[in-house]
Motif scaffolding. Structure first.
Motif, mmCIF file in Angstrom:
data_model
loop_
_atom_site.group_PDB
_atom_site.id
_atom_site.type_symbol
_atom_site.label_atom_id
_atom_site.label_comp_id
_atom_site.label_asym_id
_atom_site.label_seq_id
_atom_site.Cartn_x
_atom_site.Cartn_y
_atom_site.Cartn_z
ATOM 1 N N PRO A 27 37.918 53.534 -83.995
ATOM 2 C CA PRO A 27 38.558 54.054 -82.782
ATOM 3 C C PRO A 27 38.429 53.065 -81.639
ATOM 4 O O PRO A 27 37.460 52.305 -81.577
ATOM 5 N N THR A 28 39.423 53.050 -80.767
ATOM 6 C CA THR A 28 39.312 52.271 -79.538
ATOM 7 C C THR A 28 39.620 53.238 -78.394
ATOM 8 O O THR A 28 40.642 53.942 -78.431
ATOM 9 N N GLY B 227 37.053 62.918 -66.300
ATOM 10 C CA GLY B 227 38.236 62.090 -66.572
ATOM 11 C C GLY B 227 38.926 62.519 -67.846
ATOM 12 O O GLY B 227 38.971 63.702 -68.170
ATOM 13 N N LYS B 228 39.462 61.539 -68.558
ATOM 14 C CA LYS B 228 40.200 61.830 -69.790
ATOM 15 C C LYS B 228 39.920 60.716 -70.780
ATOM 16 O O LYS B 228 39.640 59.584 -70.363
ATOM 17 N N VAL B 229 40.056 61.052 -72.058
ATOM 18 C CA VAL B 229 39.899 60.024 -73.089
ATOM 19 C C VAL B 229 40.970 60.228 -74.143
ATOM 20 O O VAL B 229 41.380 61.350 -74.426
ATOM 21 N N GLN B 230 41.435 59.114 -74.685
ATOM 22 C CA GLN B 230 42.308 59.165 -75.854
ATOM 23 C C GLN B 230 41.865 58.047 -76.780
ATOM 24 O O GLN B 230 41.682 56.902 -76.336
ATOM 25 N N LEU B 231 41.698 58.390 -78.037
ATOM 26 C CA LEU B 231 41.333 57.338 -78.990
ATOM 27 C C LEU B 231 42.583 56.717 -79.572
ATOM 28 O O LEU B 231 43.525 57.427 -79.941
ATOM 29 N N GLY B 232 42.572 55.377 -79.639
ATOM 30 C CA GLY B 232 43.593 54.673 -80.388
ATOM 31 C C GLY B 232 43.022 54.329 -81.750
ATOM 32 O O GLY B 232 41.809 54.415 -81.972
ATOM 33 N N VAL B 233 43.893 53.922 -82.661
ATOM 34 C CA VAL B 233 43.437 53.538 -83.995
ATOM 35 C C VAL B 233 43.577 52.019 -84.105
ATOM 36 O O VAL B 233 44.693 51.485 -84.098
ATOM 37 N N ASN C 172 44.029 41.174 -83.147
ATOM 38 C CA ASN C 172 43.534 42.499 -82.810
ATOM 39 C C ASN C 172 44.736 43.383 -82.428
ATOM 40 O O ASN C 172 45.701 42.880 -81.848
ATOM 41 N N GLY C 173 44.665 44.636 -82.745
ATOM 42 C CA GLY C 173 45.777 45.519 -82.389
ATOM 43 C C GLY C 173 45.381 46.958 -82.617
ATOM 44 O O GLY C 173 44.430 47.243 -83.340
ATOM 45 N N TYR C 174 46.081 47.858 -81.965
ATOM 46 C CA TYR C 174 45.825 49.280 -82.207
ATOM 47 C C TYR C 174 47.108 50.062 -82.030
ATOM 48 O O TYR C 174 48.097 49.527 -81.495
ATOM 49 N N VAL C 175 47.082 51.296 -82.483
ATOM 50 C CA VAL C 175 48.211 52.175 -82.180
ATOM 51 C C VAL C 175 47.710 53.373 -81.402
ATOM 52 O O VAL C 175 46.585 53.839 -81.583
ATOM 53 N N GLY C 176 48.565 53.835 -80.489
ATOM 54 C CA GLY C 176 48.339 55.093 -79.791
ATOM 55 C C GLY C 176 49.320 56.094 -80.348
ATOM 56 O O GLY C 176 50.435 55.733 -80.748
ATOM 57 N N LEU C 177 48.928 57.343 -80.430
ATOM 58 C CA LEU C 177 49.803 58.370 -81.011
ATOM 59 C C LEU C 177 50.170 59.393 -79.947
ATOM 60 O O LEU C 177 49.302 59.887 -79.231
ATOM 61 N N VAL D 173 54.430 56.501 -83.019
ATOM 62 C CA VAL D 173 53.397 55.464 -83.133
ATOM 63 C C VAL D 173 53.715 54.359 -82.123
ATOM 64 O O VAL D 173 54.769 53.732 -82.197
ATOM 65 N N ILE D 174 52.802 54.156 -81.185
ATOM 66 C CA ILE D 174 53.011 53.107 -80.176
ATOM 67 C C ILE D 174 52.038 51.972 -80.475
ATOM 68 O O ILE D 174 50.832 52.171 -80.501
ATOM 69 N N ASN D 175 52.602 50.822 -80.733
ATOM 70 C CA ASN D 175 51.784 49.675 -81.158
ATOM 71 C C ASN D 175 51.452 48.796 -79.971
ATOM 72 O O ASN D 175 52.329 48.437 -79.184
ATOM 73 N N PHE D 176 50.191 48.445 -79.846
ATOM 74 C CA PHE D 176 49.744 47.514 -78.806
ATOM 75 C C PHE D 176 49.100 46.341 -79.528
ATOM 76 O O PHE D 176 48.177 46.535 -80.314
ATOM 77 N N CYS D 177 49.597 45.147 -79.265
ATOM 78 C CA CYS D 177 49.135 44.014 -80.063
ATOM 79 C C CYS D 177 48.535 42.914 -79.197
ATOM 80 O O CYS D 177 48.969 42.691 -78.061
ATOM 81 N N GLU D 178 47.544 42.225 -79.752
ATOM 82 C CA GLU D 178 47.057 41.006 -79.125
ATOM 83 C C GLU D 178 48.098 39.912 -79.329
ATOM 84 O O GLU D 178 48.887 39.969 -80.273
ATOM 85 N N GLN D 179 48.096 38.908 -78.455
ATOM 86 C CA GLN D 179 48.959 37.736 -78.659
ATOM 87 C C GLN D 179 48.104 36.525 -78.976
ATOM 88 O O GLN D 179 47.020 36.368 -78.412
ATOM 89 N N ALA D 180 48.614 35.656 -79.828
ATOM 90 C CA ALA D 180 47.930 34.387 -80.062
ATOM 91 C C ALA D 180 48.277 33.434 -78.913
ATOM 92 O O ALA D 180 49.447 33.326 -78.553
#
Ligand SMILES: Cc1cc2nc3c(=O)[nH]c(=O)nc-3n(C[C@H](O)[C@H](O)[C@H](O)COP(=O)(O)OP(=O)(O)OC[C@H]3O[C@@H](n4cnc5c(N)ncnc54)[C@H](O)[C@@H]3O)c2cc1C
Length: 548
Positions: free
Chosen positions: A160-161, A291-297, A311-316, A396-403
Motif C-alpha cells: 500500500p502507498t 483528516g483522510k486517508v486513501q491507500l493506493g496499490v 515506481n508506480g501505483y494505482v488509485g481506485l 483505475v488511475i495510474n500514477f507513474c514515476e518518470q525516468a
C-alpha cells in the motif's frame, strides 16, 4: 516587521537583509517561518498579491512542445501562498527506493537516502497538518485492514502507498498571515518580481537581486544568503536568465540547468469489475478524526527490482456511467471554480467538455473537494450503503514515476513577459520505461485482484493500444541535486554548485520524482535546508550577521 507592497517603495530602493527568500509559496513561507524570531533579518520576496491577479498570473505564461500537457489548465498560481492556493492537499511520502541509484533507471540516485529525510518528513506532516504516515506505512501498521483488501497485498509484489489529507488543504499564506504580519524579523514584499540574480565579479556568490514591479519600479536586494523558492520551473528560469557573469546562466557550466524535467504521468487506464459484497474502504478512501486517508496499490521494491521497472501505483475510484460522469463533471467544474478561488473563472471553465470530464472527475473526488465535516458523514453513509449494494466497477488511475531524461527540459524562449524576462519553453518527454511500468503494474494488479477474490481487471483493447498520459502539475528535476557539478545543479544541501550563498528550496532539486505528489517532500527538504542554514549561522557566529 510587516507586509509591504514593492510598488509602493521608491524606485531605486535597496533592501538589505541577512536571508532573502525568493517566492512565498509552500517552500518559501515554510523556510521563512523557520527563521521567525531568530535574530536574523529575513526578507521574503513574492511576485503575487493576496488574491489572484490576471496580469501577475500572465508572467507564468509559457510555451509547451513535446508530449502534450493539459491545455486551459492552471498548473501554477503566481500569488502569495503559491500553487497551494489551488491544490487539493494530497500528501504522500516518497519511497526509500526512489533515492537509490538503480542500474535500470538512467540518471537515478539522490546524494542522500530516505533515512536522512525521515525525521524531516515527520516534521513536514506537522507543518502540513496531516495525519502521521507511520499509521499507514505498511499493511502490518493498519490493524483493521481485512478481507479481500488485505488479500490484495499478499504475495510480496504489491504494497500500500498512503495518500493523506488534513481536515482541509493547507493554504500557506492564510495559515501564516498573522505570524508574518506580527513577526519582528521577517519582512514580506508582495508584487516584488525577482528578474535577475547578479553574482559578484568573480561569479562565486550572489551580490544582489534585481526586483521589478509591473508598475515599472526597480529595486535591488542584498542578502548574505539567498534561497530560490519560486516553484519547479521559475527557479530554473531565474538561473537561466541571469547571464551577467555566467554566459549560460548561473549553475549551468555543465548545461544541466533546465534538463531532466520530470512530471508524474497519469493515465485513466482500465477498470476493475468488483464482485458483489466486496468492501474496499481503505482503497476508496476513509475519513479519520484528523483528516483522510486513501491507500493506493504500489509495486513493491522487490517487484520493481526484479522486473526492472519504475515506481508506480494505482488509485481506485468508483466508476460512473457516461451520463452520470457528465452530470458530475459539470458540477465539479462549478466546485472547481469555487475551490480554486477564481483561477478557472471566465472562459476557462467553459472549456470543460466531453474530452476532459473523465480527467476532471478523478482529480476532484468528494474526498478532495468536500469539507471534512461533510465528508465524514458522507463517507460513513456511503460505506453503510455499500455493504448492501455492490460497488460495481472501479476506475483505475495510474500514477507513474518518470525516468530522468536530459532531453525532457525547459529552455528560454525568444519571447519575453511584461517585465522583459524571457519566457520558458517546456519540452516534456515520456519514455518506453514509463509505459512498460504501467502495463506491468496492471498485470500484477490484475492477478492480485483475482487471487484476493475482489473481481477482475478489464482493459479494453482500445485502451491497451492507446495509453494516454496527462501531466499532474508536478514540476520537478530541472535544478537536480548531485554531489558532482557535472551531473547536478545543487549539492546535497541544495546549494547551487559554484556559488557560496545561493540555495534552492523546491521540487526542481529532485533528481528523481518517484510516484508521490511532491509537496510533502518539498517541505521536508525545506526544513532540512533550514536546519543546514541555521547550523551554518551558528558556525559563523552572530557577529557576522550582515544587517541585524
Ligand atoms: C491544481 C493543482 C493541484 C495540486 N495538487 C497537489 C496535491 O494534491 N499534492 C501535492 O503534493 N501537490 C499538488 N500540487 C502541486 C503543489 O501545488 C506544488 O508542489 C507546490 O505548490 C510547490 O510549492 P513551491 O513553494 O515549491 O512553489 P509554488 O507554490 O509554485 O510557489 C512559488 C512562489 O514563488 C512566486 N514566484 C515565482 N516567480 C517569482 C519571481 N520571479 N519573483 C518573486 N516571486 C516569484 C510565486 O508567485 C509563488 O508564490 C498541485 C498543483 C496544482 C496546480
Amino acid at each position: 516587521m510587516a507586509i509591504f507592497y514593492a510598488d509602493q517603495l521608491a524606485d531605486g530602493s535597496e533592501i538589505r537583509s541577512d536571508l532573502c527568500v525568493v517566492g512565498a509559496g509552500a517552500a518559501g513561507i515554510t523556510l521563512a517561518m523557520q527563521f521567525a524570531e531568530s535574530g536574523l533579518q529575513v526578507c521574503l520576496l513574492e511576485s503575487g498579491d493576496h488574491r489572484p491577479d490576471a496580469k501577475i498570473q500572465e508572467l507564468y505564461d509559457l510555451e509547451t512542445i513535446g508530449y502534450p500537457m493539459r491545455q486551459d489548465f492552471v498548473s501554477r498560481a503566481r500569488q502569495f501562498g503559491g500553487s497551494c492556493n489551488l491544490w487539493a492537499g494530497r500528501n504522500m511520502r516518497m519511497s526509500p527506493i526512489d533515492f537509490e541509484p538503480r542500474d535500470w533507471v538512467p540518471n537515478s540516485g539522490w546524494p542522500l537516502q530516505y533515512a536522512e529525510l525521515e525525521p524531516h518528513y515527520v516534521q513536514a506532516e506537522k507543518v502540513l497538518r496531516v495525519p502521521p504516515h507511520r499509521r499507514f506505512s505498511a499493511v502490518a501498521a493498519i490493524p483493521d485492514i481485512e478481507g479481500e483488501e488485505r488479500g490484495m497485498f499478499e504475495g510480496g509484489d504489491l504494497e500500500p502507498t498512503a495518500a493523506l489529507w488534513g481536515t482541509k488543504p493547507m493554504r500557506f499564506a492564510k495559515a501564516n498571515l498573522a505570524a508574518l504580519r506580527n513577526s519582528r524579523n521577517i519582512s514580506v514584499y508582495l508584487k516584488a518580481n525577482v528578474t535577475e540574480i547578479v553574482p559578484s565579479e568573480n561569479g562565486n556568490a550572489v551580490e544582489y537581486l534585481v526586483v521589478r514591479t509591473l508598475s515599472g519600479r526597480e529595486m535591488t536586494v542584498r542578502a548574505r544568503t539567498v534561497v530560490l523558492a519560486c516553484g519547479g520551473l521559475e527557479n530554473t528560469r531565474l538561473l537561466l536568465v541571469s547571464r551577467r557573469r555566467h554566459a549560460h546562466g548561473i549553475g549551468n557550466e555543465h548545461d544541466i540547468v533546465g534538463r531532466y524535467f520530470l512530471e508524474h504521468p497519469r493515465a485513466l487506464h482500465g477498470r476493475i469489475r468488483v464482485r458483489e459484497g466486496v468492501s474496499l474502504p481503505y482503497l476508496t478512501g476513509i475519513p479519520l478524526s484528523d483528516g483522510k486517508v486513501q491507500l493506493g496499490v504500489a509495486l513493491s521494491e522487490q517487484a520493481q527490482r526484479s522486473a526492472r521497472v519504475l515506481n508506480g501505483y494505482v488509485g481506485l475510484e468508483p466508476a460512473m456511467s457516461e451520463m452520470a460522469a457528465r452530470q458530475y463533471g459539470r458540477s465539479m467544474s462549478l466546485a472547481k471554480m469555487i475551490v480554486r478561488r477564481g483561477y478557472d473563472h471566465s472562459e476557462k471553465a467553459s472549456h470543460v467538455d466531453g474530452t476532459n470530464i473523465r480527467e476532471l472527475i478523478y482529480q476532484l473526488t468528494p474526498k478532495e473537494i468536500m469539507p471534512h465535516w461533510l465528508y465524514r458523514p458522507y463517507a460513513l453513509i456511503k460505506r453503510k450503503a455499500r455493504r448492501r449494494l455492490k460497488i460495481g466497477h472501479l476506475t483505475v488511475i495510474n500514477f507513474c514515476e518518470q525516468a530522468p531524461d536530459p532531453a525532457s527540459r525547459v529552455t528560454l524562449s525568444e519571447q519575453r513577459d511584461a517585465l522583459g524576462v524571457n519566457k520558458l519553453v517546456l519540452d516534456w518527454h515520456i519514455g518506453e520505461l514509463e509505459r512498460r511500468t504501467v502495463t506491468y503494474l496492471h498485470d500484477v494488479i490484475g492477478r492480485a485482484v483475482e487471487r484476493a477474490g475482489i473481481g477482475a481487471m478489464e482493459v479494453s483493447s482500445h485502451e491497451a493500444d492507446e495509453l494516454h498520459f496527462t501531466d499532474a502539475s508536478h514540476h520537478m528535476g530541472t535544478t537536480r541535486m548531485s554531489d558532482d557539478p557535472r551531473t547536478g545543479v545543487v549539492d546535497r544541501h541544495c546549494r547551487v554548485h559554484g556559488l557560496t550563498n545561493l540555495y534552492v528550496a523546491s521540487s526542481s532539486v529532485f533528481p528523481t520524482g518517484g510516484h508521490a505528489n511532491p509537496t510533502l517532500t518539498i517541505i521536508a527538504l525545506t526544513l532540512r535546508l533550514a536546519e543546514h542554514l541555521k547550523a551554518a549561522e551558528r558556525r559563523a557566529g552572530p557577529a557576522t550577521a550582515m544587517y541585524s
